[in-house]
Design a protein around this motif. Structure first.
Motif, short mmCIF file in Angstrom:
data_model
loop_
_atom_site.label_atom_id
_atom_site.label_comp_id
_atom_site.label_asym_id
_atom_site.label_seq_id
_atom_site.Cartn_x
_atom_site.Cartn_y
_atom_site.Cartn_z
N GLY A 137 0.79 -1.22 -0.29
CA GLY A 137 -0.34 -0.42 -0.15
C GLY A 137 0.62 1.03 0.72
N ASN A 138 1.49 1.48 1.09
CA ASN A 138 2.62 2.44 1.54
C ASN A 138 3.60 1.95 2.16
OD1 ASN A 138 0.99 3.62 3.30
ND2 ASN A 138 0.24 4.81 2.40
N ILE A 139 4.74 3.49 2.64
CA ILE A 139 5.51 3.19 3.65
C ILE A 139 5.23 3.82 4.52
CG2 ILE A 139 8.42 3.91 3.69
CD1 ILE A 139 8.52 2.94 0.58
N GLN A 140 5.20 2.94 5.66
CA GLN A 140 5.48 4.40 7.04
C GLN A 140 6.83 4.43 7.84
OE1 GLN A 140 3.58 0.16 9.01
NE2 GLN A 140 2.65 1.15 10.48
N SER A 141 8.00 3.79 7.12
CA SER A 141 9.00 4.10 7.27
C SER A 141 10.49 3.38 7.05
CB SER A 141 9.67 4.07 9.34
OG SER A 141 10.04 2.73 9.55
N ILE A 142 11.38 4.22 6.38
CA ILE A 142 12.22 3.19 5.55
C ILE A 142 14.05 4.24 6.61
CG2 ILE A 142 14.35 2.85 4.55
CD1 ILE A 142 11.27 2.06 3.74
N THR A 143 13.88 3.00 7.38
CA THR A 143 15.35 3.70 8.30
C THR A 143 16.91 2.72 7.62
OG1 THR A 143 15.54 1.39 10.38
CG2 THR A 143 14.39 3.98 10.07
N SER A 144 18.34 2.87 8.26
CA SER A 144 19.49 2.32 8.34
C SER A 144 20.05 2.29 8.76
CB SER A 144 19.71 2.64 6.28
OG SER A 144 19.89 4.42 6.32
N LYS A 145 20.98 1.84 9.11
CA LYS A 145 22.49 2.26 10.01
C LYS A 145 23.92 1.15 9.27
CE LYS A 145 21.26 -1.43 13.82
NZ LYS A 145 20.93 -2.04 14.61
N ALA A 146 24.36 1.92 10.21
CA ALA A 146 25.73 0.60 8.96
C ALA A 146 27.15 -0.16 11.02
CB ALA A 146 27.32 1.58 9.36
N GLY A 149 32.20 1.63 10.55
CA GLY A 149 32.40 3.77 10.11
C GLY A 149 30.52 4.26 10.81
N THR A 150 30.36 5.22 9.86
CA THR A 150 28.59 6.00 10.84
C THR A 150 28.65 6.48 9.13
OG1 THR A 150 30.60 7.09 12.09
CG2 THR A 150 27.83 8.39 11.47
N TRP A 151 27.05 5.80 8.72
CA TRP A 151 26.14 5.62 8.35
C TRP A 151 25.17 7.02 8.60
CZ3 TRP A 151 25.06 6.31 3.16
CH2 TRP A 151 23.36 6.24 2.69
N THR A 152 24.73 8.21 8.14
CA THR A 152 23.68 8.98 8.30
C THR A 152 22.60 9.14 7.22
OG1 THR A 152 25.41 10.25 9.19
CG2 THR A 152 23.22 11.14 9.03
N GLN A 153 21.65 8.36 7.02
CA GLN A 153 20.53 8.76 5.72
C GLN A 153 20.09 9.95 6.57
OE1 GLN A 153 17.83 5.40 6.15
NE2 GLN A 153 16.04 7.04 5.94
N GLY A 172 19.52 7.98 0.01
CA GLY A 172 20.77 8.80 -0.14
C GLY A 172 21.47 9.49 1.82
N GLY A 173 22.75 9.03 1.88
CA GLY A 173 23.13 9.77 2.77
C GLY A 173 25.08 9.72 2.33
N ASN A 174 25.36 9.93 3.96
CA ASN A 174 26.66 10.37 4.07
C ASN A 174 27.46 9.48 4.74
OD1 ASN A 174 26.21 13.01 3.56
ND2 ASN A 174 26.36 14.09 4.80
N PHE A 175 28.48 8.22 4.44
CA PHE A 175 28.95 7.21 4.83
C PHE A 175 30.25 7.88 5.76
CE2 PHE A 175 31.71 3.50 4.46
CZ PHE A 175 31.58 2.72 5.64
N VAL A 176 30.56 7.78 6.52
CA VAL A 176 32.05 8.52 6.66
C VAL A 176 32.85 7.06 7.53
CG1 VAL A 176 32.98 9.67 9.02
CG2 VAL A 176 31.11 10.47 7.69
N TYR A 177 33.75 6.86 7.31
CA TYR A 177 34.93 5.43 7.48
C TYR A 177 36.51 6.25 7.79
CZ TYR A 177 36.80 1.15 7.94
OH TYR A 177 37.48 -0.66 8.02
N ASN A 178 36.65 5.58 8.72
CA ASN A 178 38.57 6.32 8.88
C ASN A 178 38.33 8.19 8.01
OD1 ASN A 178 41.22 4.32 9.52
ND2 ASN A 178 41.49 6.20 8.34
N LYS A 179 37.47 8.84 9.27
CA LYS A 179 37.50 10.58 8.52
C LYS A 179 37.71 10.58 7.91
CE LYS A 179 37.84 11.31 13.38
NZ LYS A 179 37.48 9.93 14.05
#
Length: 199
Positions: A137-146, A149-153, A172-179
């Motif tokens: 039908g439709n989406i309630q939520s989409i979440t994500s984690k790594a 490192g650090t993943w920011t959706q 889309g997001g920002n992935f940070v690994y080893n600065k």
């Protein structure tokens, strides 16, 4: 006997010296060495961005912790892998969604200098009856984690396919690994079974 003792003492001293030298690592660099490494890191980022048409960014030197300091060779391997490798789906294992649940998980992975990094995407959906089967039908939520490192959706863009049986989602997001920060996208697809389970 005294001669053997002296030989043993000399060998033991050599062993100690090599043991101490062997334990030296990038995390024990002097401030001057760290500055030299950081300048090499910046050059590596610039070269990699140019080569792969990327926009990787490096954190300021003062944000580096002991475990972030790598040899320039290892840093280059990590950065090259970040720039050149795509996130690929992980085959479903034992994380199949329970029967008739409206929640599903998908994982994508890439290898950075031989280290596997996974991002887990959790989707919560409403399903509706269409004919004799359930469809999205439709989406309630989409979440994500790594897991490393650090993943920011930052965003997601869904598209319904296959008579509303498949949700194709770009995240889309920002992935940070080893600065090093990579503004990137991952892609997953969720499938709705006839009974409403999400795979």
């Amino acid at each position: 006997m005294e001669k053997i003792g002296k030989i043993f003492t000399a060998l033991f001293a050599v062993f100690i010296v090599f043991s101490i030298a062997g334990k030296a690592s990038a995390s024990e660099l002097t401030q001057k060495q760290k500055e030299s490494y950081y300048n090499e890191y910046v050059s590596i980022i610039e070269e990699t961005n140019s080569k792969y048409d990327k926009d990787l960014k490096i954190a300021p030197i003062q944000e580096f912790t002991q475990e972030d300091w790598k040899s320039p060779e290892e840093f280059k391997k990590i950065v090259t892998d970040m720039a050149s490798q795509e996130w690929v789906p992980v085959p479903k294992g034992n994380d199949i969604t329970p029967f008739a649940s409206s929640v599903g998980t998908k994982r994508v992975t890439k290898y950075l200098s031989g280290v596997s990094v996974e991002i887990t995407v959790t989707g919560s959906f409403y399903t509706v009856l269409s004919g004799d089967r359930q469809v999205f039908g439709n989406i309630q939520s989409i979440t994500s984690k790594a897991d490393k490192g650090t993943w920011t959706q930052l965003s997601y863009s869904p598209k319904l396919l296959d008579l509303n049986r498949t949700y194709s989602i770009d995240i889309g997001g920002n992935f940070v690994y080893n600065k090093v920060t990579d503004s990137t996208n991952i892609h997953v697809e969720f499938f709705c079974t006839p009974t409403g389970a999400i795979n």
